[in-house]
Design a protein around this motif. Structure first.
Motif, PDB file in Angstrom:
ATOM      1  N   SER A 165       0.817  -1.146   0.127  1.00  0.00           N
ATOM      2  CA  SER A 165       0.061  -0.054   0.121  1.00  0.00           C
ATOM      3  C   SER A 165       0.798   1.219   0.073  1.00  0.00           C
ATOM      4  O   SER A 165       1.851   1.183   0.848  1.00  0.00           O
ATOM      5  CB  SER A 165      -0.973   0.257   1.194  1.00  0.00           C
ATOM      6  OG  SER A 165      -1.793  -1.017   1.308  1.00  0.00           O
ATOM      7  N   PRO A 166       0.832   2.120  -0.869  1.00  0.00           N
ATOM      8  CA  PRO A 166       1.558   3.334  -0.942  1.00  0.00           C
ATOM      9  C   PRO A 166       1.491   4.259   0.255  1.00  0.00           C
ATOM     10  O   PRO A 166       2.511   5.020   0.586  1.00  0.00           O
ATOM     11  CB  PRO A 166       1.012   4.155  -2.070  1.00  0.00           C
ATOM     12  CG  PRO A 166      -0.455   3.605  -2.298  1.00  0.00           C
ATOM     13  CD  PRO A 166      -0.520   2.296  -1.927  1.00  0.00           C
ATOM     14  N   VAL A 167       0.436   4.180   0.840  1.00  0.00           N
ATOM     15  CA  VAL A 167       0.327   4.824   2.258  1.00  0.00           C
ATOM     16  C   VAL A 167      -0.458   3.984   3.387  1.00  0.00           C
ATOM     17  O   VAL A 167      -1.371   3.381   2.991  1.00  0.00           O
ATOM     18  CB  VAL A 167      -0.725   6.033   2.220  1.00  0.00           C
ATOM     19  CG1 VAL A 167      -0.976   6.678   3.434  1.00  0.00           C
ATOM     20  CG2 VAL A 167      -0.191   7.213   0.962  1.00  0.00           C
ATOM     21  N   GLN A 168       0.348   3.713   4.397  1.00  0.00           N
ATOM     22  CA  GLN A 168      -0.053   2.912   5.586  1.00  0.00           C
ATOM     23  C   GLN A 168      -1.049   3.636   6.341  1.00  0.00           C
ATOM     24  O   GLN A 168      -1.009   4.983   6.427  1.00  0.00           O
ATOM     25  CB  GLN A 168       1.164   2.559   6.498  1.00  0.00           C
ATOM     26  CG  GLN A 168       2.229   1.757   5.780  1.00  0.00           C
ATOM     27  CD  GLN A 168       1.633   0.504   5.104  1.00  0.00           C
ATOM     28  OE1 GLN A 168       1.009  -0.304   5.798  1.00  0.00           O
ATOM     29  NE2 GLN A 168       1.934   0.236   4.004  1.00  0.00           N
ATOM     30  N   THR A 169      -2.300   3.021   6.946  1.00  0.00           N
ATOM     31  CA  THR A 169      -3.241   3.756   7.728  1.00  0.00           C
ATOM     32  C   THR A 169      -2.607   4.408   8.862  1.00  0.00           C
ATOM     33  O   THR A 169      -3.043   5.433   9.290  1.00  0.00           O
ATOM     34  CB  THR A 169      -4.226   2.525   8.223  1.00  0.00           C
ATOM     35  OG1 THR A 169      -4.635   1.731   7.133  1.00  0.00           O
ATOM     36  CG2 THR A 169      -5.392   3.193   9.054  1.00  0.00           C
ATOM     37  N   SER A 170      -1.494   4.139   9.428  1.00  0.00           N
ATOM     38  CA  SER A 170      -1.004   4.680  10.453  1.00  0.00           C
ATOM     39  C   SER A 170      -0.443   6.145  10.121  1.00  0.00           C
ATOM     40  O   SER A 170      -0.244   6.986  10.846  1.00  0.00           O
ATOM     41  CB  SER A 170       0.052   3.880  11.192  1.00  0.00           C
ATOM     42  OG  SER A 170       1.311   3.631  10.287  1.00  0.00           O
ATOM     43  N   GLU A 171      -0.220   6.327   8.883  1.00  0.00           N
ATOM     44  CA  GLU A 171       0.418   7.495   8.384  1.00  0.00           C
ATOM     45  C   GLU A 171      -0.590   8.747   8.184  1.00  0.00           C
ATOM     46  O   GLU A 171      -0.254   9.821   7.868  1.00  0.00           O
ATOM     47  CB  GLU A 171       1.126   7.265   7.089  1.00  0.00           C
ATOM     48  CG  GLU A 171       2.328   6.464   7.015  1.00  0.00           C
ATOM     49  CD  GLU A 171       3.168   6.255   5.553  1.00  0.00           C
ATOM     50  OE1 GLU A 171       3.345   7.216   5.156  1.00  0.00           O
ATOM     51  OE2 GLU A 171       2.751   4.994   5.068  1.00  0.00           O
ATOM     52  N   ILE A 172      -1.885   8.265   8.175  1.00  0.00           N
ATOM     53  CA  ILE A 172      -3.045   9.159   7.822  1.00  0.00           C
ATOM     54  C   ILE A 172      -3.200  10.099   9.032  1.00  0.00           C
ATOM     55  O   ILE A 172      -3.493   9.602  10.189  1.00  0.00           O
ATOM     56  CB  ILE A 172      -4.355   8.562   7.612  1.00  0.00           C
ATOM     57  CG1 ILE A 172      -4.028   7.669   6.268  1.00  0.00           C
ATOM     58  CG2 ILE A 172      -5.401   9.397   7.279  1.00  0.00           C
ATOM     59  CD1 ILE A 172      -5.179   6.816   5.904  1.00  0.00           C
TER      60      ILE A 172
END
Length: 333
Positions: A165-172
């Motif tokens: 995934s290009p963005v991990q959920t924790s990065e949001i």
């Protein structure tokens, strides 16, 4: 019963029956040999038509010069190799996010991928009767979670690109999106792997398509409008053929068309905005656009609820299936 042989002797009914059986076996042998030769010719014909590499390490689709009439060669822009004397090759990319589950199956994956690829082939220049002047190459953007079954697509001639995934959920950073995106149909934040279509830089155009699509006619007008100069006679003619969402309204196209998107009107609530159909996007690869999308996701500015100011950036594209993922994301860029 007694019959006479050529030498004037007699032969029994058993000998006559044996002779008949021998004739049957000979006939069957001739039929089987004929079928085998036909199968070899058919295999050779298909191999020449699709030109799939026999090297298991290279499942990319190569161009077959014999199937390309000389008058179909496009030289208005360079192809992926930089050679202006070869036809332009468009990338068709699907996304495989998970393997078989209650909604899908291995046999369904093979069937859908085969039908899609065949339809792309039939609407490309490799089928002279299509009238298209564009070549193609098939890609599969595979999430790491689906890597175990991606070989099935490789066997069908898809070039495999494995990505996380290009963005991990924790990065949001946005609280609501971070806590709820994992619930989004079908795949939560994993669906953002579709954005890697913007990073397939070996082709001037990428068509990101769902695997359950089938193409029935060439899209040369769309491709020409993207690649030909907007002020040239050919470019103007191509743009005139592109169907707009509101043909009765005064609309103008950008000089440099970066992408085509379609609306998902099947879900729209009367009086509200229709979200986007993430299963079909025609785009020019662009690292800057890819990076911009990722930053928007990390920011996580998603307004919850069903008001007219919900969705990404509060622009009213929320509250429908997939709106927290790729069905709603394009609204903000």
């Amino acid at each position: 019963m007694v019959t006479f042989n050529r030498r004037g002797g007699t032969s029994s009914g058993g000998e006559r029956q044996l002779f008949s059986i021998q004739k049957i076996f000979i006939s069957l042998a001739v039929i089987l040999v004929s079928l085998f030769l036909c199968a070899l010719r058919l295999r050779s014909s298909l191999a020449e038509q699709y030109s799939v590499s026999s090297n298991p390490k290279d499942n990319s689709v190569s161009s077959n010069p014999k199937a390309i009439p000389k008058n179909k060669i496009v030289t208005s822009t360079r192809n992926s190799s930089g050679d202006s004397d070869k036809p332009i090759q468009v990338a068709y990319a699907i996304s495989l996010i998970k393997c078989s589950d209650k909604q899908s199956s291995t046999s369904g994956l093979i069937d859908a991928a085969t039908v899609l690829r065949h339809s792309v082939h039939q609407t490309s220049m490799r089928n002279p009767s299509s009238g298209s002047k564009y070549d193609y190459k098939m890609y599969a953007i595979v999430h790491k979670k689906a890597e175990s079954c991606s070989h099935l697509l490789g066997d069908l001639g898809y070039h495999i690109i494995v990505k996380d995934s290009p963005v991990q959920t924790s990065e949001i950073r946005g609280d609501y999106l971070r806590k709820h995106v994992h619930k989004e149909w079908c795949c939560g934040a994993d669906e953002f792997v579709k954005l890697f279509a913007y990073t397939i830089h070996d082709h001037p155009i990428v068509v990101h398509t769902d695997i359950d699509f089938m193409y029935v006619k060439p899209m040369d007008d769309l491709f020409d409008a993207m690649l030909l100069p907007h002020d040239s006679d050919e470019g103007k003619a191509a743009r005139d053929k592109v169907e707009l969402e509101y043909p009765d309204k005064q609309q103008s196209m950008p000089e440099d068309i970066q992408a085509y998107l379609t609306r998902d009107y099947h879900q729209v609530i009367p009086g509200r905005k229709a979200a986007f159909q993430a299963g079909f996007i025609v785009l020019k690869p662009n690292q800057k656009v890819f990076d911009e999308y990722l930053e928007i996701i990390r920011e996580g500015n998603y307004v919850e609820g069903f008001s007219r100011e919900n969705g990404w950036g509060g622009k009213g594209y929320g509250g429908v299936v997939g709106s927290m993922a790729m069905q709603g994301l394009p609204a903000i860029i």
